[in-house]
Design a protein around this motif. Structure first.
Motif, mmCIF file in Angstrom:
data_model
loop_
_atom_site.group_PDB
_atom_site.id
_atom_site.type_symbol
_atom_site.label_atom_id
_atom_site.label_comp_id
_atom_site.label_asym_id
_atom_site.label_seq_id
_atom_site.Cartn_x
_atom_site.Cartn_y
_atom_site.Cartn_z
ATOM 1 N N PRO A 235 -5.702 7.598 -7.765
ATOM 2 C CA PRO A 235 -6.168 6.338 -7.180
ATOM 3 C C PRO A 235 -5.042 5.598 -6.464
ATOM 4 O O PRO A 235 -3.865 5.736 -6.824
ATOM 5 C CB PRO A 235 -6.688 5.555 -8.391
ATOM 6 C CG PRO A 235 -6.018 6.158 -9.577
ATOM 7 C CD PRO A 235 -5.731 7.592 -9.232
ATOM 8 N N GLU A 236 -5.415 4.815 -5.475
ATOM 9 C CA GLU A 236 -4.436 4.121 -4.644
ATOM 10 C C GLU A 236 -3.481 3.224 -5.444
ATOM 11 O O GLU A 236 -2.261 3.307 -5.242
ATOM 12 C CB GLU A 236 -5.159 3.306 -3.563
ATOM 13 C CG GLU A 236 -4.304 2.282 -2.833
ATOM 14 C CD GLU A 236 -3.113 2.879 -2.092
ATOM 15 O OE1 GLU A 236 -2.161 2.149 -1.818
ATOM 16 O OE2 GLU A 236 -3.139 4.096 -1.802
ATOM 17 N N PRO A 237 -3.958 2.365 -6.354
ATOM 18 C CA PRO A 237 -2.991 1.497 -7.047
ATOM 19 C C PRO A 237 -1.933 2.284 -7.815
ATOM 20 O O PRO A 237 -0.750 1.925 -7.807
ATOM 21 C CB PRO A 237 -3.873 0.669 -7.994
ATOM 22 C CG PRO A 237 -5.234 0.718 -7.392
ATOM 23 C CD PRO A 237 -5.344 2.070 -6.759
ATOM 24 N N ARG B 258 -5.796 12.380 3.874
ATOM 25 C CA ARG B 258 -5.082 11.306 3.171
ATOM 26 C C ARG B 258 -4.059 11.918 2.228
ATOM 27 O O ARG B 258 -4.300 12.962 1.620
ATOM 28 C CB ARG B 258 -6.052 10.449 2.337
ATOM 29 C CG ARG B 258 -7.183 9.812 3.095
ATOM 30 C CD ARG B 258 -8.165 9.150 2.141
ATOM 31 N NE ARG B 258 -7.587 8.004 1.446
ATOM 32 C CZ ARG B 258 -7.742 7.750 0.153
ATOM 33 N NH1 ARG B 258 -8.415 8.596 -0.618
ATOM 34 N NH2 ARG B 258 -7.211 6.672 -0.381
ATOM 35 N N SER C 38 0.831 -1.201 0.000
ATOM 36 C CA SER C 38 0.000 0.000 0.000
ATOM 37 C C SER C 38 0.867 1.254 0.000
ATOM 38 O O SER C 38 2.034 1.234 0.412
ATOM 39 C CB SER C 38 -0.912 0.015 1.226
ATOM 40 O OG SER C 38 -0.176 0.305 2.389
ATOM 41 N N SER C 39 0.278 2.362 -0.426
ATOM 42 C CA SER C 39 1.010 3.628 -0.439
ATOM 43 C C SER C 39 1.409 4.034 0.972
ATOM 44 O O SER C 39 2.480 4.607 1.179
ATOM 45 C CB SER C 39 0.162 4.725 -1.094
ATOM 46 O OG SER C 39 -1.032 4.940 -0.368
ATOM 47 N N ASP C 40 0.574 3.742 1.976
ATOM 48 C CA ASP C 40 0.902 4.117 3.355
ATOM 49 C C ASP C 40 2.187 3.439 3.820
ATOM 50 O O ASP C 40 3.019 4.062 4.509
ATOM 51 C CB ASP C 40 -0.244 3.736 4.299
ATOM 52 C CG ASP C 40 -1.452 4.639 4.140
ATOM 53 O OD1 ASP C 40 -1.296 5.747 3.591
ATOM 54 O OD2 ASP C 40 -2.547 4.237 4.559
ATOM 55 N N LEU D 262 -0.922 5.437 -7.209
ATOM 56 C CA LEU D 262 -0.034 6.111 -6.264
ATOM 57 C C LEU D 262 1.006 5.136 -5.716
ATOM 58 O O LEU D 262 2.197 5.460 -5.658
ATOM 59 C CB LEU D 262 -0.840 6.719 -5.107
ATOM 60 C CG LEU D 262 -0.012 7.367 -3.992
ATOM 61 C CD1 LEU D 262 0.842 8.505 -4.526
ATOM 62 C CD2 LEU D 262 -0.924 7.851 -2.863
ATOM 63 N N ALA D 263 0.573 3.952 -5.315
ATOM 64 C CA ALA D 263 1.507 2.964 -4.777
ATOM 65 C C ALA D 263 2.559 2.585 -5.815
ATOM 66 O O ALA D 263 3.757 2.485 -5.490
ATOM 67 C CB ALA D 263 0.743 1.729 -4.303
ATOM 68 N N HIS E 274 -3.373 11.157 -0.679
ATOM 69 C CA HIS E 274 -3.893 11.240 -2.052
ATOM 70 C C HIS E 274 -4.404 12.636 -2.396
ATOM 71 O O HIS E 274 -4.453 13.010 -3.573
ATOM 72 C CB HIS E 274 -5.019 10.213 -2.251
ATOM 73 C CG HIS E 274 -4.628 8.812 -1.925
ATOM 74 N ND1 HIS E 274 -4.278 8.409 -0.647
ATOM 75 C CD2 HIS E 274 -4.525 7.701 -2.701
ATOM 76 C CE1 HIS E 274 -3.980 7.131 -0.649
ATOM 77 N NE2 HIS E 274 -4.118 6.661 -1.880
ATOM 78 N N THR F 275 8.240 12.541 -2.866
ATOM 79 C CA THR F 275 6.820 12.510 -3.229
ATOM 80 C C THR F 275 6.504 13.556 -4.294
ATOM 81 O O THR F 275 5.610 13.345 -5.130
ATOM 82 C CB THR F 275 5.925 12.713 -1.989
ATOM 83 O OG1 THR F 275 6.306 13.900 -1.295
ATOM 84 C CG2 THR F 275 6.033 11.517 -1.047
#
Length: 420
Positions: free
Chosen positions: A93-95, A80, A3-5, A97-98, A82, A119
């Motif tokens: 979107p998360e995918p 967040r 995950s991005s986190d 960004l990761a 994002h 970043t």
């Protein structure tokens, strides 16, 4: 997939400092990524002390109102990560960004680089790979040595300059203005918002050396509130517009910068949308739902992330525009800020202040120090264990209060996350 986190947590450990203002590391990583900063849609680069985010939000609303698609980069995020990266108007979107963060992490090869630098490179990589008509870049800190200052923009904007981040940018308005003016580029026009005379002199000197045309508030354009609306005037003529959706006299000035930018970009037809559609959380934002709002009952609940003297002045003015209600502050600040300077303009507008620590923030100002700062500013103050506890105490004594949670974007972000 990681995950991005998780990746962001690793990236925090790549440099011992959160802020280290040089551009060498950014240039090195951009070189390893095949220079995405050279393949962006036309860039509008925005620096300044106050109003960057609001001005960017209005420019974006105006460009989108004119039918264009817009990438946007801003910081810090509130709830967040994002939020920092918008691709053609939508949060990344998360995918994706990761994947981008992992790619930048691999290209960096474990070398020292700050969280903001790596970043920012990820954002530039995203913008270079996805089509849009424009790219909006908000400076993180300063300008001259900020990680965003690697682009060749189509337009720059410098919002009002005031004292902030003196430990990094200098201890005078002139020194800070020089850092902000570092985003000016040869021959590239710049929109300049309202400035103290010493700041404007620095900006004009830098612009003259670079032959960068300036469009300056009070000289080349004017903006005023009239009859419940907004009037913008420059050498092209007058525009009668709806008032800014964002609250406060300072938002009128931010609106003027946005309209001047739209004029310069040939997108003046989007000016009404810039006023009508712009949204910018935690800038005098009325909270309308969530557990904190439910707990507040008949009381109003507002949120603002401003944290310096100029923000305190603007906030006091914005409070003065609202229908009369007793105002109570729930305030948490960082220990790097001038808390008394921020609070002093608010003293005549508020009944009392409840001081809280910012949860999870190592640099939070202890509540007792916030109480002391408020006392120096002339505001009666007490400590509170949390925002929720402060709200409960306030409404027990004053059920129809106007409660403003304020003092830090970090506190505002925490409130937005916990309030859903």
């Amino acid at each position: 997939m990681t995950s991005s986190d998780v990746i962001l947590e690793r990236l925090m450990a790549l440099h011992p400092k959160v802020i280290d203002l040089v551009l060498d590391r950014v240039h090195r990583l951009l070189d390893a990524l095949d220079h995405p900063e050279t393949r962006l849609p036309p860039v509008i680069h925005i620096a300044g002390t106050n109003g960057k985010g609001s001005t960017q939000a209005m420019i974006r609303a105006g460009l989108e109102g004119a039918g264009d698609t817009v990438h946007a980069y801003t910081s810090p995020h509130l709830a967040r990560f994002h939020e920092r990266i918008r691709l053609a108007g939508e949060l990344i979107p998360e995918p994706l960004l990761a994947d981008l963060l992992a790619e930048c992490e691999a290209a960096n090869g474990g070398a020292p680089i700050t969280y903001f630098e790596i970043t920012t490179c990820a954002a530039l990589l995203a913008f270079a790979r996805h089509p849009a008509d424009w790219t909006l870049l908000e400076v993180g800190l300063g300008g001259r040595l900020d990680a965003t200052n690697v682009v060749n923009p189509a337009l720059t904007v410098i919002t009002p300059v005031s004292m902030d981040h003196e430990g990094f940018l200098g201890d005078t308005i002139a020194k800070i203005a020089a850092e902000k003016a570092g985003i000016l580029k040869p021959g590239v026009p710049c929109i300049v918002g309202p400035q103290e005379e010493v700041a404007l002199e620095v900006i004009e000197y830098r612009a003259a050396r670079l032959n960068a045309p300036l469009s300056v508030h009070g000289q080349h354009w004017h903006v005023t509130e009239e009859n419940g609306g907004l009037v913008f005037e420059d050498e092209t003529g007058l525009m009668d517009l709806p008032p800014p959706r964002l609250i406060g006299a300072h938002q009128v000035q931010n609106a003027g910068m946005a309209i001047a930018a739209l004029r310069e970009l040939g997108r003046a037809e989007g000016a009404a949308a810039a006023m009508r559609d712009a949204e910018w959380p935690a800038r005098m934002q009325r909270l309308s739902r969530g557990p904190l709002v439910e707990a507040a009952g008949a009381a109003e609940l507002w949120l603002d992330g401003g944290h310096n003297l100029a923000a305190g002045v603007a906030l006091a003015e914005a409070l003065g525009r609202l229908p009369d209600r007793p105002v109570h502050l729930v305030c948490g600040m960082l220990n790097t800020k001038d808390a008394t300077g921020y609070m002093a303009p608010l003293a005549e507008r508020v009944r009392a202040l409840h001081a809280v620590a910012i949860p999870g923030e190592i640099n939070t100002l202890p509540p007792e120090a916030t109480v002391a700062a408020a006392t120096r500013a002339g505001i009666p103050a007490v400590e509170a264990p949390s925002v929720a506890d402060a709200i409960a105490t306030i409404i027990a004594d004053d059920p129809a209060a106007r409660i403003l949670i304020c003092g830090s974007l970090y506190l505002a972000g925490r409130v937005l996350r916990e309030n859903g």
